[in-house]
Design a protein around this motif. Structure first.
Motif, PDB file in Angstrom:
ATOM      1  N   ARG A 104      -6.701  -3.019  -4.738  1.00 21.54           N
ATOM      2  CA  ARG A 104      -7.446  -1.788  -4.991  1.00 21.54           C
ATOM      3  C   ARG A 104      -6.435  -0.715  -5.390  1.00 21.54           C
ATOM      4  NH1 ARG A 104     -12.384   0.503  -3.805  1.00 21.54           N
ATOM      5  NH2 ARG A 104     -13.016  -1.395  -2.744  1.00 21.54           N
TER       6      ARG A 104
ATOM      7  N   GLN B 279      -8.397  10.297  -9.161  1.00 24.15           N
ATOM      8  CA  GLN B 279      -8.955   9.583  -7.999  1.00 24.15           C
ATOM      9  C   GLN B 279      -9.844   8.395  -8.355  1.00 24.15           C
ATOM     10  OE1 GLN B 279      -7.441  10.633  -5.198  1.00 24.15           O
ATOM     11  NE2 GLN B 279      -6.526  12.074  -6.622  1.00 24.15           N
TER      12      GLN B 279
ATOM     13  N   PRO C 226       0.831  -1.193   0.000  1.00 24.82           N
ATOM     14  CA  PRO C 226       0.000   0.000   0.000  1.00 24.82           C
ATOM     15  C   PRO C 226       0.873   1.254   0.000  1.00 24.82           C
ATOM     16  CG  PRO C 226      -0.888  -1.606   1.513  1.00 24.82           C
ATOM     17  CD  PRO C 226       0.464  -2.125   1.066  1.00 24.82           C
TER      18      PRO C 226
ATOM     19  N   ILE D 127      -3.804   0.964  -2.997  1.00 27.88           N
ATOM     20  CA  ILE D 127      -4.533   1.336  -1.790  1.00 27.88           C
ATOM     21  C   ILE D 127      -4.536   0.168  -0.797  1.00 27.88           C
ATOM     22  CG2 ILE D 127      -6.762   2.090  -0.857  1.00 27.88           C
ATOM     23  CD1 ILE D 127      -5.205   4.130  -2.648  1.00 27.88           C
TER      24      ILE D 127
ATOM     25  N   ARG E 112      -5.803   3.363  -7.085  1.00 27.22           N
ATOM     26  CA  ARG E 112      -6.397   4.689  -7.242  1.00 27.22           C
ATOM     27  C   ARG E 112      -5.475   5.530  -8.118  1.00 27.22           C
ATOM     28  NH1 ARG E 112      -6.978   7.118  -1.936  1.00 27.22           N
ATOM     29  NH2 ARG E 112      -8.889   5.916  -1.811  1.00 27.22           N
TER      30      ARG E 112
ATOM     31  N   GLU F 240     -10.943   4.690  -8.806  1.00 26.96           N
ATOM     32  CA  GLU F 240     -10.511   3.451  -8.167  1.00 26.96           C
ATOM     33  C   GLU F 240     -10.938   2.257  -8.997  1.00 26.96           C
ATOM     34  OE1 GLU F 240     -11.325   3.040  -4.012  1.00 26.96           O
ATOM     35  OE2 GLU F 240     -10.348   4.947  -3.537  1.00 26.96           O
TER      36      GLU F 240
END
Length: 81
Positions: free
Chosen positions: A37, A44, A9, A20, A39, A46
């Motif tokens: 995940r 922004q 992350p 993320i 981003r 996702e």
């Protein structure tokens, strides 16, 4: 099992895509891979990505990147974390 910094992350690739979290769900398009995940640091957006693709991912929204894996939420836990 080998560990790769690109799955940590906070890792940001050269296209501005940031890891993320590890979702814990298996990939539906690449057997043996886990979905992360991602981003986009620019817009922004996702989306999900296989661990082996993180270093080269581009945003599917504005960088003509591949659609990515579907993101799913883990079911609620019975135990407080």
């Amino acid at each position: 099992m080998a560990r790769f910094p690109s799955t940590d992350p906070g890792y940001k690739n050269r296209h501005g895509q940031v890891v993320i979290a590890k979702t814990g769900f298996p990939s539906e398009s690449f057997p043996g891979q886990t979905i992360y995940r991602m981003r986009c640091s620019h817009c922004q957006h996702e989306y999900g990505s296989n661990g082996c693709d993180i270093f080269k991912r581009r945003c599917p929204r504005h960088q003509e990147g591949a659609k990515g894996e579907a993101l799913r939420e883990a079911p609620p836990s019975l135990f407080a974390v």
